[in-house]
Design a protein around this motif. Sequence first.
Motif, PDB file in Angstrom:
ATOM      1  N   VAL A   1       0.838  -1.196   0.000  1.00 21.12           N
ATOM      2  CA  VAL A   1       0.000   0.000   0.000  1.00 21.12           C
ATOM      3  C   VAL A   1       0.872   1.245   0.000  1.00 21.12           C
ATOM      4  O   VAL A   1       0.616   2.193  -0.753  1.00 21.12           O
ATOM      5  CB  VAL A   1      -0.955  -0.002   1.215  1.00 21.12           C
ATOM      6  CG1 VAL A   1      -1.638   1.332   1.382  1.00 21.12           C
ATOM      7  CG2 VAL A   1      -1.977  -1.109   1.090  1.00 21.12           C
ATOM      8  N   GLU A   2       1.914   1.253   0.815  1.00 24.72           N
ATOM      9  CA  GLU A   2       2.786   2.426   0.855  1.00 24.72           C
ATOM     10  C   GLU A   2       3.498   2.646  -0.474  1.00 24.72           C
ATOM     11  O   GLU A   2       3.644   3.779  -0.921  1.00 24.72           O
ATOM     12  CB  GLU A   2       3.781   2.305   2.005  1.00 24.72           C
ATOM     13  CG  GLU A   2       3.116   2.500   3.347  1.00 24.72           C
ATOM     14  CD  GLU A   2       4.099   2.722   4.474  1.00 24.72           C
ATOM     15  OE1 GLU A   2       5.305   2.863   4.216  1.00 24.72           O
ATOM     16  OE2 GLU A   2       3.636   2.759   5.625  1.00 24.72           O
ATOM     17  N   LEU A   3       3.931   1.566  -1.119  1.00 26.18           N
ATOM     18  CA  LEU A   3       4.576   1.714  -2.428  1.00 26.18           C
ATOM     19  C   LEU A   3       3.610   2.272  -3.473  1.00 26.18           C
ATOM     20  O   LEU A   3       3.979   3.152  -4.260  1.00 26.18           O
ATOM     21  CB  LEU A   3       5.146   0.375  -2.897  1.00 26.18           C
ATOM     22  CG  LEU A   3       6.476  -0.021  -2.275  1.00 26.18           C
ATOM     23  CD1 LEU A   3       6.855  -1.450  -2.682  1.00 26.18           C
ATOM     24  CD2 LEU A   3       7.575   0.949  -2.681  1.00 26.18           C
ATOM     25  N   VAL A   4       2.383   1.789  -3.476  1.00 25.19           N
ATOM     26  CA  VAL A   4       1.391   2.276  -4.445  1.00 25.19           C
ATOM     27  C   VAL A   4       1.078   3.747  -4.189  1.00 25.19           C
ATOM     28  O   VAL A   4       1.031   4.556  -5.127  1.00 25.19           O
ATOM     29  CB  VAL A   4       0.108   1.410  -4.397  1.00 25.19           C
ATOM     30  CG1 VAL A   4      -1.031   2.063  -5.151  1.00 25.19           C
ATOM     31  CG2 VAL A   4       0.383   0.021  -4.958  1.00 25.19           C
ATOM     32  N   VAL A   5       0.890   4.118  -2.932  1.00 29.06           N
ATOM     33  CA  VAL A   5       0.580   5.514  -2.614  1.00 29.06           C
ATOM     34  C   VAL A   5       1.746   6.427  -2.992  1.00 29.06           C
ATOM     35  O   VAL A   5       1.543   7.488  -3.595  1.00 29.06           O
ATOM     36  CB  VAL A   5       0.217   5.667  -1.120  1.00 29.06           C
ATOM     37  CG1 VAL A   5       0.158   7.128  -0.705  1.00 29.06           C
ATOM     38  CG2 VAL A   5      -1.110   4.984  -0.827  1.00 29.06           C
ATOM     39  N   MET A   6       2.961   6.004  -2.693  1.00 26.62           N
ATOM     40  CA  MET A   6       4.133   6.824  -3.040  1.00 26.62           C
ATOM     41  C   MET A   6       4.288   6.946  -4.563  1.00 26.62           C
ATOM     42  O   MET A   6       4.637   8.008  -5.077  1.00 26.62           O
ATOM     43  CB  MET A   6       5.410   6.241  -2.439  1.00 26.62           C
ATOM     44  CG  MET A   6       5.473   6.298  -0.947  1.00 26.62           C
ATOM     45  SD  MET A   6       5.450   7.979  -0.338  1.00 26.62           S
ATOM     46  CE  MET A   6       5.067   7.670   1.352  1.00 26.62           C
ATOM     47  N   ALA A   7       4.028   5.866  -5.277  1.00 22.79           N
ATOM     48  CA  ALA A   7       4.118   5.909  -6.743  1.00 22.79           C
ATOM     49  C   ALA A   7       3.051   6.847  -7.318  1.00 22.79           C
ATOM     50  O   ALA A   7       3.328   7.609  -8.249  1.00 22.79           O
ATOM     51  CB  ALA A   7       3.967   4.505  -7.321  1.00 22.79           C
ATOM     52  N   LEU A   8       1.838   6.805  -6.747  1.00 20.81           N
ATOM     53  CA  LEU A   8       0.788   7.724  -7.207  1.00 20.81           C
ATOM     54  C   LEU A   8       1.150   9.175  -6.907  1.00 20.81           C
ATOM     55  O   LEU A   8       0.940  10.058  -7.743  1.00 20.81           O
ATOM     56  CB  LEU A   8      -0.550   7.365  -6.565  1.00 20.81           C
ATOM     57  CG  LEU A   8      -1.214   6.088  -7.065  1.00 20.81           C
ATOM     58  CD1 LEU A   8      -2.444   5.750  -6.221  1.00 20.81           C
ATOM     59  CD2 LEU A   8      -1.598   6.221  -8.528  1.00 20.81           C
ATOM     60  N   LEU A   9       1.695   9.427  -5.723  1.00 22.83           N
ATOM     61  CA  LEU A   9       2.130  10.786  -5.391  1.00 22.83           C
ATOM     62  C   LEU A   9       3.233  11.263  -6.331  1.00 22.83           C
ATOM     63  O   LEU A   9       3.243  12.420  -6.756  1.00 22.83           O
ATOM     64  CB  LEU A   9       2.611  10.857  -3.942  1.00 22.83           C
ATOM     65  CG  LEU A   9       1.531  10.878  -2.870  1.00 22.83           C
ATOM     66  CD1 LEU A   9       2.164  10.825  -1.490  1.00 22.83           C
ATOM     67  CD2 LEU A   9       0.662  12.117  -3.010  1.00 22.83           C
ATOM     68  N   LEU A  10       4.152  10.364  -6.669  1.00 26.88           N
ATOM     69  CA  LEU A  10       5.214  10.720  -7.608  1.00 26.88           C
ATOM     70  C   LEU A  10       4.630  11.042  -8.981  1.00 26.88           C
ATOM     71  O   LEU A  10       5.039  12.015  -9.624  1.00 26.88           O
ATOM     72  CB  LEU A  10       6.243   9.593  -7.702  1.00 26.88           C
ATOM     73  CG  LEU A  10       7.446   9.852  -8.594  1.00 26.88           C
ATOM     74  CD1 LEU A  10       8.213  11.090  -8.126  1.00 26.88           C
ATOM     75  CD2 LEU A  10       8.355   8.635  -8.612  1.00 26.88           C
ATOM     76  N   ALA A  11       3.659  10.246  -9.425  1.00 31.27           N
ATOM     77  CA  ALA A  11       3.020  10.499 -10.724  1.00 31.27           C
ATOM     78  C   ALA A  11       2.295  11.843 -10.721  1.00 31.27           C
ATOM     79  O   ALA A  11       2.386  12.610 -11.688  1.00 31.27           O
ATOM     80  CB  ALA A  11       2.055   9.369 -11.060  1.00 31.27           C
TER      81      ALA A  11
ATOM     82  N   GLY B   1      10.075  14.829  -4.555  1.00 31.35           N
ATOM     83  CA  GLY B   1      11.215  14.440  -3.720  1.00 31.35           C
ATOM     84  C   GLY B   1      10.773  13.643  -2.499  1.00 31.35           C
ATOM     85  O   GLY B   1      11.377  12.625  -2.142  1.00 31.35           O
ATOM     86  N   ALA B   2       9.689  14.086  -1.862  1.00 33.24           N
ATOM     87  CA  ALA B   2       9.167  13.363  -0.697  1.00 33.24           C
ATOM     88  C   ALA B   2       8.686  11.971  -1.105  1.00 33.24           C
ATOM     89  O   ALA B   2       8.891  10.999  -0.369  1.00 33.24           O
ATOM     90  CB  ALA B   2       8.034  14.153  -0.056  1.00 33.24           C
ATOM     91  N   ALA B   3       8.074  11.855  -2.271  1.00 36.75           N
ATOM     92  CA  ALA B   3       7.604  10.546  -2.751  1.00 36.75           C
ATOM     93  C   ALA B   3       8.784   9.615  -3.011  1.00 36.75           C
ATOM     94  O   ALA B   3       8.738   8.431  -2.669  1.00 36.75           O
ATOM     95  CB  ALA B   3       6.754  10.713  -4.006  1.00 36.75           C
ATOM     96  N   ILE B   4       9.838  10.142  -3.595  1.00 35.48           N
ATOM     97  CA  ILE B   4      11.031   9.320  -3.859  1.00 35.48           C
ATOM     98  C   ILE B   4      11.668   8.870  -2.545  1.00 35.48           C
ATOM     99  O   ILE B   4      12.040   7.697  -2.398  1.00 35.48           O
ATOM    100  CB  ILE B   4      12.037  10.090  -4.747  1.00 35.48           C
ATOM    101  CG1 ILE B   4      11.472  10.213  -6.161  1.00 35.48           C
ATOM    102  CG2 ILE B   4      13.394   9.402  -4.766  1.00 35.48           C
ATOM    103  CD1 ILE B   4      12.250  11.138  -7.073  1.00 35.48           C
ATOM    104  N   VAL B   5      11.774   9.789  -1.583  1.00 37.90           N
ATOM    105  CA  VAL B   5      12.313   9.418  -0.264  1.00 37.90           C
ATOM    106  C   VAL B   5      11.431   8.342   0.362  1.00 37.90           C
ATOM    107  O   VAL B   5      11.924   7.369   0.944  1.00 37.90           O
ATOM    108  CB  VAL B   5      12.423  10.653   0.656  1.00 37.90           C
ATOM    109  CG1 VAL B   5      12.672  10.253   2.100  1.00 37.90           C
ATOM    110  CG2 VAL B   5      13.513  11.581   0.160  1.00 37.90           C
ATOM    111  N   GLY B   6      10.129   8.481   0.232  1.00 40.86           N
ATOM    112  CA  GLY B   6       9.201   7.487   0.767  1.00 40.86           C
ATOM    113  C   GLY B   6       9.365   6.131   0.108  1.00 40.86           C
ATOM    114  O   GLY B   6       9.348   5.095   0.786  1.00 40.86           O
ATOM    115  N   ILE B   7       9.523   6.109  -1.213  1.00 39.85           N
ATOM    116  CA  ILE B   7       9.709   4.842  -1.938  1.00 39.85           C
ATOM    117  C   ILE B   7      10.989   4.157  -1.479  1.00 39.85           C
ATOM    118  O   ILE B   7      11.000   2.955  -1.193  1.00 39.85           O
ATOM    119  CB  ILE B   7       9.715   5.083  -3.464  1.00 39.85           C
ATOM    120  CG1 ILE B   7       8.306   5.438  -3.936  1.00 39.85           C
ATOM    121  CG2 ILE B   7      10.242   3.866  -4.213  1.00 39.85           C
ATOM    122  CD1 ILE B   7       8.223   5.905  -5.378  1.00 39.85           C
TER     123      ILE B   7
END
Length: 170
Positions: free
Chosen positions: A19-29, A65-71
Amino acid sequence: MSNDPNAEVDPALVSTRSVELVVMALLLAVAVFLGWDNWRIGAGWAPDGPQAGYFPFYLSVLLGGAAIVGIVSVLRSVDLRDEVFVGRSAFGRVLRVFIPTILFVFLVQVVGLYVASFVFVSLFMIVIGRLSPWKSVLTGLIFSGLMFYIFDVQFNVLLPKGPLEAAFGF
């Protein structure tokens, strides 16, 4: 998670890590799209000050940047691999609320907000809350009537209306 070995375990539907990976990927997109769109309309500094996309562009850079750090953080974390985000029975309970809510949104388009609210509140109380039908219908009527009085009569706010309100001249 319970320490009782005899406690029933809700089978995992999805892990916290996925779930965290999907949310971070969506935020990055979203960040990439917003960054591109704001760059397109102008993200630089003009002679008279910042262009229209200047601040939103840099906010999207921060979001990306925050999404990449999260991923990276999720991929490096070992603790999240087996952690359950939602189990099957918990997801079923969420769907019992989510599906009627989606139906409510579509019903508003057909019969208006007040009638849809009456139906939603009444049926929700009967089906999910297992309350008596007469209490549920009465509560739905009072709720919808109060909404109509407050928004339409007192504040004169335009809300979606359906054929029933049109029949009464509203």
